[in-house]
Design a protein around this motif. Structure first.
Motif, PDB file in Angstrom:
ATOM      1  N   LYS A 395     -73.694 -46.041  12.256  1.00 43.43           N
ATOM      2  CA  LYS A 395     -73.042 -44.748  12.085  1.00 43.43           C
ATOM      3  C   LYS A 395     -74.033 -43.685  11.601  1.00 43.43           C
ATOM      4  CE  LYS A 395     -68.744 -45.704  13.161  1.00 43.43           C
ATOM      5  NZ  LYS A 395     -68.072 -45.024  14.282  1.00 43.43           N
ATOM      6  N   MET A 396     -73.807 -42.451  12.011  1.00 43.65           N
ATOM      7  CA  MET A 396     -74.643 -41.348  11.547  1.00 43.65           C
ATOM      8  C   MET A 396     -74.353 -41.063  10.071  1.00 43.65           C
ATOM      9  SD  MET A 396     -74.853 -37.372  12.863  1.00 43.65           S
ATOM     10  CE  MET A 396     -75.824 -37.712  14.323  1.00 43.65           C
ATOM     11  N   ARG A 397     -75.410 -40.853   9.306  1.00 45.27           N
ATOM     12  CA  ARG A 397     -75.284 -40.471   7.901  1.00 45.27           C
ATOM     13  C   ARG A 397     -75.279 -38.943   7.813  1.00 45.27           C
ATOM     14  NH1 ARG A 397     -79.240 -42.978   3.172  1.00 45.27           N
ATOM     15  NH2 ARG A 397     -77.960 -42.361   1.363  1.00 45.27           N
ATOM     16  N   PHE A 398     -74.590 -38.404   6.822  1.00 46.62           N
ATOM     17  CA  PHE A 398     -74.433 -36.957   6.738  1.00 46.62           C
ATOM     18  C   PHE A 398     -75.768 -36.228   6.689  1.00 46.62           C
ATOM     19  CE2 PHE A 398     -73.851 -33.160   3.899  1.00 46.62           C
ATOM     20  CZ  PHE A 398     -73.350 -32.333   4.888  1.00 46.62           C
ATOM     21  N   GLY A 399     -76.731 -36.765   5.963  1.00 47.54           N
ATOM     22  CA  GLY A 399     -78.018 -36.101   5.844  1.00 47.54           C
ATOM     23  C   GLY A 399     -78.680 -35.861   7.189  1.00 47.54           C
ATOM     24  N   ALA A 400     -78.511 -36.804   8.114  1.00 44.81           N
ATOM     25  CA  ALA A 400     -79.099 -36.643   9.449  1.00 44.81           C
ATOM     26  C   ALA A 400     -78.444 -35.485  10.184  1.00 44.81           C
ATOM     27  CB  ALA A 400     -78.953 -37.933  10.243  1.00 44.81           C
ATOM     28  N   ALA A 401     -77.122 -35.365  10.075  1.00 48.15           N
ATOM     29  CA  ALA A 401     -76.412 -34.264  10.723  1.00 48.15           C
ATOM     30  C   ALA A 401     -76.800 -32.929  10.094  1.00 48.15           C
ATOM     31  CB  ALA A 401     -74.901 -34.484  10.616  1.00 48.15           C
ATOM     32  N   LEU A 402     -76.912 -32.901   8.766  1.00 47.95           N
ATOM     33  CA  LEU A 402     -77.287 -31.667   8.074  1.00 47.95           C
ATOM     34  C   LEU A 402     -78.704 -31.243   8.455  1.00 47.95           C
ATOM     35  CD1 LEU A 402     -76.524 -29.506   6.005  1.00 47.95           C
ATOM     36  CD2 LEU A 402     -77.361 -31.035   4.204  1.00 47.95           C
ATOM     37  N   ALA A 403     -79.614 -32.208   8.571  1.00 50.44           N
ATOM     38  CA  ALA A 403     -80.993 -31.897   8.945  1.00 50.44           C
ATOM     39  C   ALA A 403     -81.050 -31.251  10.323  1.00 50.44           C
ATOM     40  CB  ALA A 403     -81.842 -33.163   8.909  1.00 50.44           C
ATOM     41  N   GLU A 404     -80.200 -31.712  11.256  1.00 55.29           N
ATOM     42  CA  GLU A 404     -80.178 -31.123  12.597  1.00 55.29           C
ATOM     43  C   GLU A 404     -79.738 -29.662  12.553  1.00 55.29           C
ATOM     44  OE1 GLU A 404     -77.910 -33.461  15.305  1.00 55.29           O
ATOM     45  OE2 GLU A 404     -79.143 -35.257  15.051  1.00 55.29           O
ATOM     46  N   VAL A 405     -78.772 -29.354  11.669  1.00 59.83           N
ATOM     47  CA  VAL A 405     -78.343 -27.962  11.528  1.00 59.83           C
ATOM     48  C   VAL A 405     -79.487 -27.120  10.983  1.00 59.83           C
ATOM     49  CG1 VAL A 405     -76.758 -26.401  10.337  1.00 59.83           C
ATOM     50  CG2 VAL A 405     -75.929 -28.570  11.226  1.00 59.83           C
ATOM     51  N   LEU A 406     -80.200 -27.652  10.002  1.00 62.17           N
ATOM     52  CA  LEU A 406     -81.301 -26.907   9.396  1.00 62.17           C
ATOM     53  C   LEU A 406     -82.423 -26.639  10.390  1.00 62.17           C
ATOM     54  CD1 LEU A 406     -81.599 -28.570   5.885  1.00 62.17           C
ATOM     55  CD2 LEU A 406     -80.646 -26.358   6.438  1.00 62.17           C
ATOM     56  N   GLU A 407     -82.623 -27.544  11.309  1.00 63.70           N
ATOM     57  CA  GLU A 407     -83.697 -27.378  12.292  1.00 63.70           C
ATOM     58  C   GLU A 407     -83.450 -26.198  13.219  1.00 63.70           C
ATOM     59  OE1 GLU A 407     -84.139 -31.056  14.332  1.00 63.70           O
ATOM     60  OE2 GLU A 407     -84.998 -32.101  12.594  1.00 63.70           O
ATOM     61  N   THR A 408     -82.209 -25.758  13.317  1.00 70.18           N
ATOM     62  CA  THR A 408     -81.900 -24.617  14.181  1.00 70.18           C
ATOM     63  C   THR A 408     -82.149 -23.284  13.479  1.00 70.18           C
ATOM     64  OG1 THR A 408     -79.562 -24.448  13.492  1.00 70.18           O
ATOM     65  CG2 THR A 408     -80.093 -25.981  15.269  1.00 70.18           C
ATOM     66  N   GLU A 409     -82.432 -23.344  12.168  1.00 72.91           N
ATOM     67  CA  GLU A 409     -82.632 -22.130  11.387  1.00 72.91           C
ATOM     68  C   GLU A 409     -84.086 -21.668  11.463  1.00 72.91           C
ATOM     69  OE1 GLU A 409     -80.001 -20.408   9.356  1.00 72.91           O
ATOM     70  OE2 GLU A 409     -79.216 -21.513  11.069  1.00 72.91           O
TER      71      GLU A 409
END
Length: 419
Positions: A395-409
């Motif tokens: 399963k995906m961990r929240f930190g991985a999903a959050l990091a993907e959002v940050l990469e778009t910034e």
């Protein structure tokens, strides 16, 4: 934001994990946390977070006046965020004024994991408003892994669609939540990801065996006594034709199985305190059952509660995060499902055959499930342990999903985050 507080040991584990994941993504982030209750205990657990109170809490009045006060505070906050007239915040109590200031300053707003947006009661509207405040002020708004739906009213569904559509990312814990968001509400599918329940990654558990011995003896067990662990939930059975009858059937089922375990196996049951609001029901069950059912009444930190649950031979849980505590300790269990999250997460684990529905609880079926978990204790323990490890590995961990959002910034740092 949308965090309850540390009096719900399941929610506090999720909040701990959320903060840890945010720190892993950006160790220098300024984090401001918004709670429904228990700011002092949260401050003690996380002194590096600046805590304040959820907007809408009413402290001066009760009854109709309290509800009116709540509505006034929520409207003032909404109007300030929508128009930029933040001078209106002077109407709010000091701690809620601080919350509105945190929204205004935040680059990111994160709705805490474990939230449940569904229409059991009107609290989901307050949760939606706190998400809405984030998008109104222009902050990138993210939902940490939680459950969404069902929402039966057309107005409630429309409101949910309006609030969630502008969010940057929604992490949900189960396939049915994704189906509700994408299939029923029409949310863009690329904004919705299925991630694991954050509690499965929180590995904090006390290794102080004497502390657990002392706690279990305080509850009423003898030193070294084998026992059954349990949790209950004081559930209102919403949207049911006869909720009083359903509630009585659930309580009767608990009394029946705890009596049976004592008569046939000599095992007393400890009903653990995950959420204080369930203690009245726990006490009623204990009073009906007699001395073979004990109630854990004190509030304990999650790492202590998990270790105590880990001492049980088997576990009969209704509060789902207590079931997760049991599974993390490889305890055979029977999970009583009162919300879809239990059924669907247990299905993801491959353990859905260990679940019984609270609304149609049957004493014979419950007895069979519990008897099998006790009879095949070692085999079920191995199976549960394997299921948890597989879940954590896939399963995906929240930190991985959050990091993907940050990469778009353009500026890949959490300059200010509201959780």
């Amino acid at each position: 934001m949308n965090a309850f507080g540390r009096s719900n040991r399941g929610d506090s584990v999720l909040l701990d994990e959320c903060i840890e994941q945010m720190r892993m993504v950006d160790p220098d982030a300024t984090i401001m946390g918004i709670l429904f209750e228990g700011i002092s205990s949260a401050q003690a657990a996380h002194p590096g977070v600046d805590w304040s109170e959820r907007i809408g809490n009413s402290s001066r009045f009760s009854g109709p006046l309290g509800r009116l006060e709540q509505l006034v505070y929520l409207f003032v906050a909404w109007f300030a965020c929508a128009t930029g007239w933040f001078g209106l915040a002077q109407v709010l109590p000091v701690s809620q004024r601080k919350t509105l200031t945190a929204y205004r300053a935040a680059d990111f707003v994160i709705s805490a994991p474990g939230g449940y947006i569904h229409d059991v009661n009107l609290s989901y509207i307050i949760a939606l408003l706190h998400i809405h405040f984030g998008t109104l002020v222009g902050a990138k708004t993210v939902l940490a892994p939680q459950s969404i739906g069902p929402i039966k009213s057309k107005l409630g569904a429309a409101m949910t669609r309006l609030v969630l559509s502008p969010c940057a990312l929604m992490c949900v814990r189960e396939g049915y939540s994704r189906q509700f968001l994408v299939g029923e509400l029409g949310i863009a599918p690329e904004k919705v990801v299925v991630a694991g329940d954050s509690a499965f990654w929180n590995l904090h558990v006390t290794e102080n065996g004497s502390e657990i011995d002392h706690l279990l003896q305080e509850i009423g067990l003898k030193r070294g006594e084998q026992f059954v662990g349990a949790t209950v939930v004081d559930w209102p059975f919403p949207h049911r034709t006869n909720p009083a009858e359903d509630k009585a059937r659930y309580e009767d089922g608990l009394v029946h199985i705890f009596d049976k375990l004592y008569r046939e196996h000599g095992l007393r049951t400890v009903i653990f305190n995950q959420v204080a609001s369930d203690l009245d029901l726990a006490q009623r069950v204990a009073e009906r059952s007699g001395a073979h059912v004990l109630v854990h009444k004190t509030e304990t930190e999650p790492e202590i509660l998990r270790a105590a649950i880990g001492r049980a031979r088997i576990f009969v849980g209704t509060r789902f995060h207590s079931c997760i505590f049991a599974m993390m300790e490889a305890r055979p269990l029977t999970a009583i499902s009162y919300l879809p999250k239990t059924e669907f997460i247990m299905r993801d684990l491959g353990l859905d055959d260990l679940v019984i529905d609270i609304a149609s609880i049957d004493c014979q079926v419950l007895s069979r499930l519990v008897a099998e978990s006790l009879k095949e204790e070692k085999a079920v323990s191995v199976r549960v342990n394997r299921a948890v490890n597989h879940y954590r590995n896939t399963k995906m961990r929240f930190g991985a999903a959050l990091a993907e959002v940050l990469e778009t910034e353009k500026e890949p740092q959490l300059k200010g985050a509201v959780s």
